[in-house]
Scaffold this motif. Structure first.
Motif, PDB file in Angstrom:
ATOM      1  N   ALA A 113      -7.958 -41.593  29.906  1.00  0.00           N
ATOM      2  CA  ALA A 113      -8.856 -40.524  29.461  1.00  0.00           C
ATOM      3  C   ALA A 113      -8.148 -39.651  28.431  1.00  0.00           C
ATOM      4  O   ALA A 113      -7.058 -39.155  28.662  1.00  0.00           O
ATOM      5  CB  ALA A 113      -9.318 -39.681  30.643  1.00  0.00           C
ATOM      6  N   ILE A 162     -12.460 -42.396  25.637  1.00  0.00           N
ATOM      7  CA  ILE A 162     -12.596 -42.342  27.090  1.00  0.00           C
ATOM      8  C   ILE A 162     -12.524 -40.881  27.501  1.00  0.00           C
ATOM      9  O   ILE A 162     -11.549 -40.188  27.212  1.00  0.00           O
ATOM     10  CB  ILE A 162     -11.494 -43.156  27.799  1.00  0.00           C
ATOM     11  CG1 ILE A 162     -11.581 -44.637  27.397  1.00  0.00           C
ATOM     12  CG2 ILE A 162     -11.615 -43.005  29.311  1.00  0.00           C
ATOM     13  CD1 ILE A 162     -10.473 -45.498  27.969  1.00  0.00           C
ATOM     14  N   PHE A 163     -13.600 -40.427  28.142  1.00  0.00           N
ATOM     15  CA  PHE A 163     -13.666 -39.068  28.657  1.00  0.00           C
ATOM     16  C   PHE A 163     -13.507 -39.107  30.167  1.00  0.00           C
ATOM     17  O   PHE A 163     -13.971 -40.043  30.818  1.00  0.00           O
ATOM     18  CB  PHE A 163     -15.018 -38.423  28.336  1.00  0.00           C
ATOM     19  CG  PHE A 163     -15.253 -38.200  26.874  1.00  0.00           C
ATOM     20  CD1 PHE A 163     -14.789 -37.053  26.250  1.00  0.00           C
ATOM     21  CD2 PHE A 163     -15.954 -39.126  26.120  1.00  0.00           C
ATOM     22  CE1 PHE A 163     -15.013 -36.839  24.903  1.00  0.00           C
ATOM     23  CE2 PHE A 163     -16.188 -38.925  24.776  1.00  0.00           C
ATOM     24  CZ  PHE A 163     -15.716 -37.770  24.160  1.00  0.00           C
ATOM     25  N   GLY A 164     -12.899 -38.093  30.704  1.00  0.00           N
ATOM     26  CA  GLY A 164     -12.783 -37.972  32.153  1.00  0.00           C
ATOM     27  C   GLY A 164     -13.591 -36.784  32.633  1.00  0.00           C
ATOM     28  O   GLY A 164     -13.803 -35.826  31.893  1.00  0.00           O
ATOM     29  N   LEU A 181      -7.000 -39.593  35.873  1.00  0.00           N
ATOM     30  CA  LEU A 181      -7.869 -39.922  34.741  1.00  0.00           C
ATOM     31  C   LEU A 181      -7.064 -40.140  33.461  1.00  0.00           C
ATOM     32  O   LEU A 181      -7.305 -41.088  32.714  1.00  0.00           O
ATOM     33  CB  LEU A 181      -8.920 -38.823  34.548  1.00  0.00           C
ATOM     34  CG  LEU A 181      -9.967 -38.714  35.660  1.00  0.00           C
ATOM     35  CD1 LEU A 181     -10.746 -37.406  35.551  1.00  0.00           C
ATOM     36  CD2 LEU A 181     -10.911 -39.914  35.632  1.00  0.00           C
ATOM     37  N   ARG A 182      -6.092 -39.278  33.225  1.00  0.00           N
ATOM     38  CA  ARG A 182      -5.253 -39.426  32.021  1.00  0.00           C
ATOM     39  C   ARG A 182      -4.420 -40.710  32.105  1.00  0.00           C
ATOM     40  O   ARG A 182      -4.264 -41.406  31.100  1.00  0.00           O
ATOM     41  CB  ARG A 182      -4.383 -38.201  31.827  1.00  0.00           C
ATOM     42  CG  ARG A 182      -5.221 -36.975  31.425  1.00  0.00           C
ATOM     43  CD  ARG A 182      -4.445 -35.982  30.602  1.00  0.00           C
ATOM     44  NE  ARG A 182      -5.233 -34.798  30.328  1.00  0.00           N
ATOM     45  CZ  ARG A 182      -6.067 -34.655  29.300  1.00  0.00           C
ATOM     46  NH1 ARG A 182      -6.226 -35.634  28.443  1.00  0.00           N
ATOM     47  NH2 ARG A 182      -6.740 -33.533  29.126  1.00  0.00           N
ATOM     48  N   VAL A 231     -10.484 -34.526  29.316  1.00  0.00           N
ATOM     49  CA  VAL A 231     -10.969 -34.399  30.690  1.00  0.00           C
ATOM     50  C   VAL A 231     -11.749 -33.090  30.825  1.00  0.00           C
ATOM     51  O   VAL A 231     -11.250 -32.015  30.499  1.00  0.00           O
ATOM     52  CB  VAL A 231      -9.804 -34.431  31.709  1.00  0.00           C
ATOM     53  CG1 VAL A 231     -10.321 -34.223  33.124  1.00  0.00           C
ATOM     54  CG2 VAL A 231      -9.047 -35.759  31.609  1.00  0.00           C
ATOM     55  N   MET A 263     -15.392 -41.440  32.717  1.00  0.00           N
ATOM     56  CA  MET A 263     -14.656 -41.944  33.871  1.00  0.00           C
ATOM     57  C   MET A 263     -14.476 -40.839  34.909  1.00  0.00           C
ATOM     58  O   MET A 263     -14.260 -39.679  34.551  1.00  0.00           O
ATOM     59  CB  MET A 263     -13.289 -42.442  33.369  1.00  0.00           C
ATOM     60  CG  MET A 263     -12.506 -43.214  34.356  1.00  0.00           C
ATOM     61  SD  MET A 263     -11.087 -44.103  33.611  1.00  0.00           S
ATOM     62  CE  MET A 263     -10.470 -43.011  32.372  1.00  0.00           C
TER      63      MET A 263
END
Length: 186
Positions: free
Chosen positions: A32, A7-9, A27-28, A35, A64
């Motif tokens: 994520a 999962i990337f932010g 996000l974290r 980021v 995300m």
């Protein structure tokens, strides 16, 4: 290709006076692992950190954002970005817009409907623009750039060109490019 989906932010603020810290924390907290942070106007289509995020995501990954306006300024920009994500086999999720989640059937349906509406809107704009241009032409409105030469200058340049004078010399005299002189016709 990566073995474990990630999962990337993507966090973005518009001006240097703002901070991406709140977005990064959200996000974290939502999972994520990495980021991408950027300070750039949403109107700017070439955002380096977003480009890097899109290059790094792979099949099964998720990009995300906290809100859709952090990713795109217009529907067209959003749909283009979502298409790039989909081409990589990745998903997209917006924390603040729960319907914008391509990892669920409902989210994909909503974004497909939005895409269809945006395409319909583009076609309407294209049709209205074409109709407007045709009406303007019918009224005798000249389309395109203004001529760099007056009618008298054109006549003089044509006479010189037809007499064998090099187009570059004629162009220099009228302060235009030689191709402008080459394209001249009656």
């Amino acid at each position: 290709m990566q073995n474990n989906p990630m999962i990337f932010g993507y966090a973005r603020v518009s001006t240097d006076g703002q901070s991406v810290d709140v977005q990064e924390k959200q996000l974290r907290a939502a999972g994520a692992e990495k980021v991408f942070k950027e300070t750039a106007s949403g109107a700017k289509t070439d955002r380096a950190r977003l480009r890097r995020a899109l290059a790094e995501i792979g099949a099964g990954d998720i990009l995300m954002v906290t809100r859709l306006d952090r990713l795109a300024r217009s529907t067209r920009d959003l749909l283009n970005t979502l298409a790039q994500i989909a081409e990589k086999g990745a998903g997209f999720r917006s924390l603040g817009d729960v319907w914008a989640d391509t990892t669920t059937p409902h989210g994909r349906l909503m974004l497909t409907v939005l895409g269809g509406l945006a395409e319909f809107e583009r076609e309407l704009i294209r049709a209205r623009t074409g109709e407007g241009r045709e009406r303007a032409k019918a009224r005798g409105v000249h389309m395109g750039r203004s001529s760099k030469l007056t009618p008298h200058q054109k006549k003089e340049a044509l006479k010189r060109r037809d007499a064998g004078e090099p187009t570059r010399e004629i162009a220099r005299m009228f302060n235009v490019s030689h191709s402008t002189i080459s394209r001249l016709s009656l």
